[in-house]
Structures are given as structure tokens and as C-alpha cells.
Design a protein around this motif. Structure first.
Motif, mmCIF file in Angstrom:
data_model
loop_
_atom_site.group_PDB
_atom_site.id
_atom_site.type_symbol
_atom_site.label_atom_id
_atom_site.label_comp_id
_atom_site.label_asym_id
_atom_site.label_seq_id
_atom_site.Cartn_x
_atom_site.Cartn_y
_atom_site.Cartn_z
ATOM 1 N N SER A 1 0.842 -1.190 0.000
ATOM 2 C CA SER A 1 0.000 0.000 0.000
ATOM 3 C C SER A 1 0.875 1.238 0.000
ATOM 4 C CB SER A 1 -0.965 0.029 1.207
ATOM 5 O OG SER A 1 -0.265 0.277 2.409
ATOM 6 N N HIS A 2 0.225 2.378 -0.196
ATOM 7 C CA HIS A 2 0.894 3.679 -0.268
ATOM 8 C C HIS A 2 0.135 4.651 0.625
ATOM 9 C CE1 HIS A 2 2.581 1.679 -3.723
ATOM 10 N NE2 HIS A 2 1.349 1.505 -4.183
ATOM 11 N N CYS B 1 -4.560 -5.942 7.436
ATOM 12 C CA CYS B 1 -3.265 -6.467 6.983
ATOM 13 C C CYS B 1 -2.217 -6.408 8.091
ATOM 14 C CB CYS B 1 -2.752 -5.665 5.783
ATOM 15 S SG CYS B 1 -3.791 -5.790 4.320
ATOM 16 N N THR B 2 -1.239 -7.305 7.994
ATOM 17 C CA THR B 2 -0.109 -7.337 8.921
ATOM 18 C C THR B 2 1.149 -6.970 8.142
ATOM 19 O OG1 THR B 2 -1.164 -9.096 10.193
ATOM 20 C CG2 THR B 2 1.216 -8.774 10.525
ATOM 21 N N PRO B 3 1.818 -5.878 8.511
ATOM 22 C CA PRO B 3 3.029 -5.475 7.776
ATOM 23 C C PRO B 3 4.112 -6.557 7.815
ATOM 24 C CG PRO B 3 2.277 -3.695 9.191
ATOM 25 C CD PRO B 3 1.484 -4.919 9.565
ATOM 26 N N SER B 4 4.818 -6.674 6.704
ATOM 27 C CA SER B 4 5.988 -7.559 6.644
ATOM 28 C C SER B 4 7.269 -6.740 6.512
ATOM 29 C CB SER B 4 5.863 -8.544 5.479
ATOM 30 O OG SER B 4 5.839 -7.860 4.246
ATOM 31 N N ILE C 1 4.797 0.142 1.579
ATOM 32 C CA ILE C 1 4.911 -0.846 2.639
ATOM 33 C C ILE C 1 4.335 -2.162 2.113
ATOM 34 C CG2 ILE C 1 2.726 -0.124 3.695
ATOM 35 C CD1 ILE C 1 3.944 -0.932 6.436
ATOM 36 N N PHE C 2 4.962 -3.268 2.495
ATOM 37 C CA PHE C 2 4.492 -4.598 2.101
ATOM 38 C C PHE C 2 3.858 -5.298 3.296
ATOM 39 C CE2 PHE C 2 7.831 -3.863 -1.095
ATOM 40 C CZ PHE C 2 7.105 -4.114 -2.241
ATOM 41 N N TYR C 3 2.986 -6.274 2.983
ATOM 42 C CA TYR C 3 2.240 -6.999 4.009
ATOM 43 C C TYR C 3 2.387 -8.505 3.830
ATOM 44 C CZ TYR C 3 0.092 -2.451 4.542
ATOM 45 O OH TYR C 3 -0.097 -1.117 4.741
ATOM 46 N N ARG C 4 2.152 -9.217 4.940
ATOM 47 C CA ARG C 4 2.095 -10.676 4.899
ATOM 48 C C ARG C 4 0.858 -11.090 4.106
ATOM 49 N NH1 ARG C 4 3.414 -10.686 10.907
ATOM 50 N NH2 ARG C 4 5.685 -10.818 10.870
#
Length: 152
Positions: free
Chosen positions: A65-66, A90-93, A103-106
Motif C-alpha cells: 500500500s501507499h 493487513c499485517t506489515p511484513s 509498505i508490504f504486508y504478509r
């Protein structure tokens, strides 16, 4: 995505001048002829990121996401599966990268998924995570896509 809860229905004006400019760019530009990379439309307020890739297995195409930009993801050629889920679910990775606004997520246990084909688009606001570049059941596919970044 342009699918959201009623609480967010009036938060953004998807008919505003900046969205009109983005759609005008997509309608009036020879998208097939564009070179890969970033192309300014209105400085850093609106710009296009021209991409070409082969779709990937889900585990290689994470949710992201942004915070500062909408994504207007337009498929020029090919097709892809496109995942989406509210960021709140979501859970951030990774840590948020402010320089890349990313940002990326699991991988979630369950998320929405649509098929984006040539000539179709999805609009993703900062409240939603999305997982582009994913293979469909038909397998890998070459895709050319224009991601128009529209500053909040």
C-alpha cells in the motif's frame, strides 16, 4: 480499490480534476508506444509508471500500500489477478519506506481478488492494500501496465 465501505464514500472525489487528468492521459496517449519508467503528467502530483512484466505466483507478488498516492492501475495488454484488502486487516511484513511511499504486508488468509484485463483499471486509495502482478488460473501472462500515481 473503488470498492469500499460506506464510511469512506465521501472521503474522495473520484471525479475531481486530478482524476480527470489521469483518465485524459490514458485516453489520449499511445500507451503501447510508451517506454518503461516514470513519465510526468503534472510534476509529482500526477505521474505514470509504465511497467512490463510476466505475472507471478501469489507468494512472489505481495500485498502493498501507499500513504501519499492513489494508484490507478490500467492494464494495456495481458491480464492479471489483482488482490485487495483494507490496510486495517493487513499485517506489515516490512517497515514503511517513506522515500518510495511503500509498505508490504504478509499474505492474508482471505482477501478480495479481481481479474484485470486489457483496457480495465482499478483505483486503489491509501486505505486499501493491493496485490498486483499475480497469475490467473490460466498461468503466467505478459502484461504491460500503466500505474498512474495521483497524490492525495
Amino acid at each position: 480499490m473503488l470498492t469500499t465501505g460506506i464510511a469512506l464514500a465521501e472521503q474522495y472525489d473520484y471525479l475531481s480534476e486530478k482524476f480527470d487528468r489521469a483518465f485524459r492521459f490514458l485516453r489520449t496517449t499511445d500507451l503501447e508506444a510508451l517506454p518503461l519508467g516514470n513519465l510526468p503528467i503534472d510534476g509529482d502530483r500526477i505521474y505514470a509508471n509504465v511497467q512490463a512484466y510476466t505475472t507471478l505466483p501469489d507468494e512472489e507478488a505481495p500485498f502493498e500500500s501507499h500513504r501519499n498516492y492513489f494508484d490507478l492501475q490500467y492494464v494495456v495488454s495481458g491480464q492479471e489477478a489483482f488482490g485487495y484488502l483494507p490496510v486495517a486487516d493487513c499485517t506489515p511484513s516490512t517497515e514503511y519506506d517513506a522515500a518510495r511511499d511503500l509498505i508490504f504486508y504478509r499474505e492474508p488468509e482471505e482477501a478480495g481478488r479481481i481479474l484485470l484485463r486489457a483496457g480495465e483499471f482499478a483505483i486503489v486509495p491509501p486505505e486499501d492494500a493491493h496485490a498486483p502482478r499475480r497469475r490467473t488460473a490460466a498461468g503466467p501472462c505478459a502484461v504491460k501496465k500503466i500505474v498512474v500515481k495521483i497524490r492525495l
